[in-house]
Enzyme design. Structure first.
Site, PDB file in Angstrom:
ATOM      1  N   CYS A  69       3.222  -0.750 -30.369  1.00  0.00           N
ATOM      2  CA  CYS A  69       2.936   0.626 -30.818  1.00  0.00           C
ATOM      3  C   CYS A  69       4.176   1.459 -31.115  1.00  0.00           C
ATOM      4  O   CYS A  69       4.399   1.889 -32.247  1.00  0.00           O
ATOM      5  CB  CYS A  69       2.134   1.381 -29.770  1.00  0.00           C
ATOM      6  SG  CYS A  69       0.584   0.607 -29.299  1.00  0.00           S
ATOM      7  N   HIS A 125       4.462   7.379 -31.053  1.00  0.00           N
ATOM      8  CA  HIS A 125       3.869   7.030 -29.752  1.00  0.00           C
ATOM      9  C   HIS A 125       4.112   8.129 -28.710  1.00  0.00           C
ATOM     10  O   HIS A 125       3.221   8.497 -27.967  1.00  0.00           O
ATOM     11  CB  HIS A 125       4.479   5.708 -29.274  1.00  0.00           C
ATOM     12  CG  HIS A 125       3.904   5.186 -27.999  1.00  0.00           C
ATOM     13  ND1 HIS A 125       2.770   4.425 -27.969  1.00  0.00           N
ATOM     14  CD2 HIS A 125       4.291   5.331 -26.705  1.00  0.00           C
ATOM     15  CE1 HIS A 125       2.490   4.100 -26.716  1.00  0.00           C
ATOM     16  NE2 HIS A 125       3.397   4.646 -25.935  1.00  0.00           N
TER      17      HIS A 125
HETATM   18 CA   LIG Z   1      -0.743   0.161 -31.413  1.00  0.00          CA
END
Ligand SMILES: [Ca+2]
Ligand SMILES: [Ca+2]
Length: 467
Positions: A69, A125
């Site tokens: 991510c 993120h």
């Molecule tokens: Ca992800």
């Protein structure tokens, strides 16, 4: 005379400046090819994203820069490869990476060129904090999703993140749904400047809780499971086997022993259909808004997701299930076309949007504009998509081939023309030596050292699990 010419120049300049298109960037977390438009699962129901794909360009061979991510999103927002920013695991924030000290996010770059920036949900993120906080003019926030008080489906010893079930009762209790409502409301406004709106949905990231009606779309007893031959791993180098040591995802063995493969698969498909509904809310709002004709829409996921393929769950591998991402681009001047088979990378989003919106070219970017493939879905491209997972391990993906080279020198080679599931590792076959050489010349060399935040470095002194 000079003054007259100057005014004539201004007359031309003002309409051009006013005509800058808007950008609506939608990201979906952990969405693999289990969508209608990519066809990775025969029963997947994603009508809204399918409609977007049909209205513009469907990059059906698009790949992330890093299958995790935070690092993948750092790559999208900076326009840089892993070897340029040095982040390979969740941990460091964008603004902490020494290599990005002077590198603007795409939102900042557009803001500096006259755009108003709007952002909500999971885009970076760790969000836009510290020196990035000024990058966003109008935050839409991150709404929380209602969670059950007790575990619903997960075996007791599994990570709390890995749970799933038909919960909560109503879409309105989902953070993604409320984000879609906020984005839709923002799209109905008039803006004096062009806008760059970033909307980041959390599903189908675990935990896979979505309301019951989305589970009802899939019959848990009959849904198709991935083709996963027991002998598939026999031709692989042994180094990948410890890849799960790092992640919180269950092993395939744990999934089978828990008897939960079917219900997990249903929950992932249900989550895809739920998030597709949220995407549809935003796209419908755009269609009904004053901006429908002058807005580029870019939809992407930060990486793919294994649901048992190659006896693996989740991400972080350099195989197709982990690296491939949905990437859709639609908007003014982009004619509908066939699926685009040329390789594309998420690091191409930055230069593509700069190109489409007529902003000054940004010379430090690692990607290239996808304009040739937007003009013609059949346009070829020599440059492959490079994915890196942990320091020193890389995959090179062209239209037809994938080469993986690990830090210890181990290799895999797959021919996608007849092996889309990457079952047959051809690296040992001498007939493919020439192909190997062609692919290997694209492998990145070195790059900036991996950067880990201090707390991460102090933890276990974790080493690359692929070694
Ligand atoms: Ca992800
Ligand atoms: Ca195999």
């Amino acid at each position: 005379m000079i003054r007259a010419l100057f005014f004539i120049y201004l007359l031309f300049l003002v309409p051009i400046a006013a005509a800058k298109p808007n950008v609506l960037m939608i990201s979906v977390d952990d969405l693999n090819d289990w969508t209608g438009f990519l066809g990775g699962h025969p029963e997947a129901q994603t009508p809204h994203m399918d409609a977007l794909a049909a209205s513009g360009r469907n990059f059906a061979n698009a790949h992330c820069a890093i299958p995790v991510c935070s690092c993948s999103r750092v790559s999208v927002m900076s326009g840089l490869a892993a070897t340029s920013h040095g982040s390979y695991e969740i941990g460091p924030k964008y603004e902490e990476l020494p290599a990005l000290e002077k590198v603007p996010t795409i939102q900042r770059y557009f803001k500096d060129h006259g755009y108003v920036t709007i952002e909500g949900g999971k885009v970076l993120h760790h969000g836009f904090g510290g020196r990035l906080s000024g990058d966003i003019d109008q935050p839409l926030g991150r709404d929380k999703t209602k969670r059950p008080k007790k575990p619903m489906s997960r075996p007791a010893h599994w990570s709390g993140a890995w749970d799933w079930g038909a919960y909560p009762e109503s879409d309105a209790d989902m953070g993604d749904y409320r984000l879609a409502e906020k984005a839709a409301a923002a799209l109905s406004e008039d803006f004096e400047q062009p806008f760059f709106m970033s909307v980041g949905f959390f599903r189908p990231h675990v935990p896979l809780f979505v309301p019951p009606k989305w589970f009802d779309l899939y019959d848990v007893d009959t849904l198709t499971l991935p083709n996963n031959p027991a002998t598939d791993l026999d031709d692989l180098p042994k180094n990948f086997l410890s890849i799960n040591d790092y992640a919180v995802a269950p092993t395939h063995q744990e999934v089978l022993e828990g008897g939960v493969q079917r219900s997990l698969t249903q929950a992932y498909l249900a989550s895809n259909s739920f998030v597709d509904h949220c995407v549809g809310m935003v796209l419908d709002a755009l269609k009904a808004s004053p901006h429908s004709d002058d807005t580029y829409v870019v939809l992407w996921s930060d990486h793919g997701f294994h649901l048992g393929e190659k006896q693996h769950w989740a991400k972080r591998t350099l195989w197709e299930e982990s690296t491939q991402v949905p990437l859709l681009i639609a908007g003014p001047g982009i004619e509908p076309g066939e699926k685009c088979g040329a390789p594309a990378s998420l690091i191409d989003i930055f230069p593509t949007l700069v190109d489409l919106c007529g902003l000054p070219q940004c010379d430090h970017l690692d990607g290239v504009s996808l304009r040739p493939q937007l003009d013609d879905a059949a346009a070829t491209r020599e440059r492959p998509a490079i994915t890196s997972s942990y320091y020193g391990n890389h995959s090179v993906r062209t239209r037809d081939w994938r080469l993986i080279v690990y830090e210890d020198g181990a290799q895999e080679l797959y021919d996608h023309r007849n092996d889309p599931d990457e079952f047959n590792n051809l690296i040992a076959e001498p007939t493919h030596r020439e192909q190997y050489e062609k692919l290997a010349k694209w492998l990145p060399e070195g790059g900036v050292p991996e950067f880990r935040e201090k707390s991460e470095r102090d933890k276990v002194k974790k080493k690359s699990p692929i070694k």
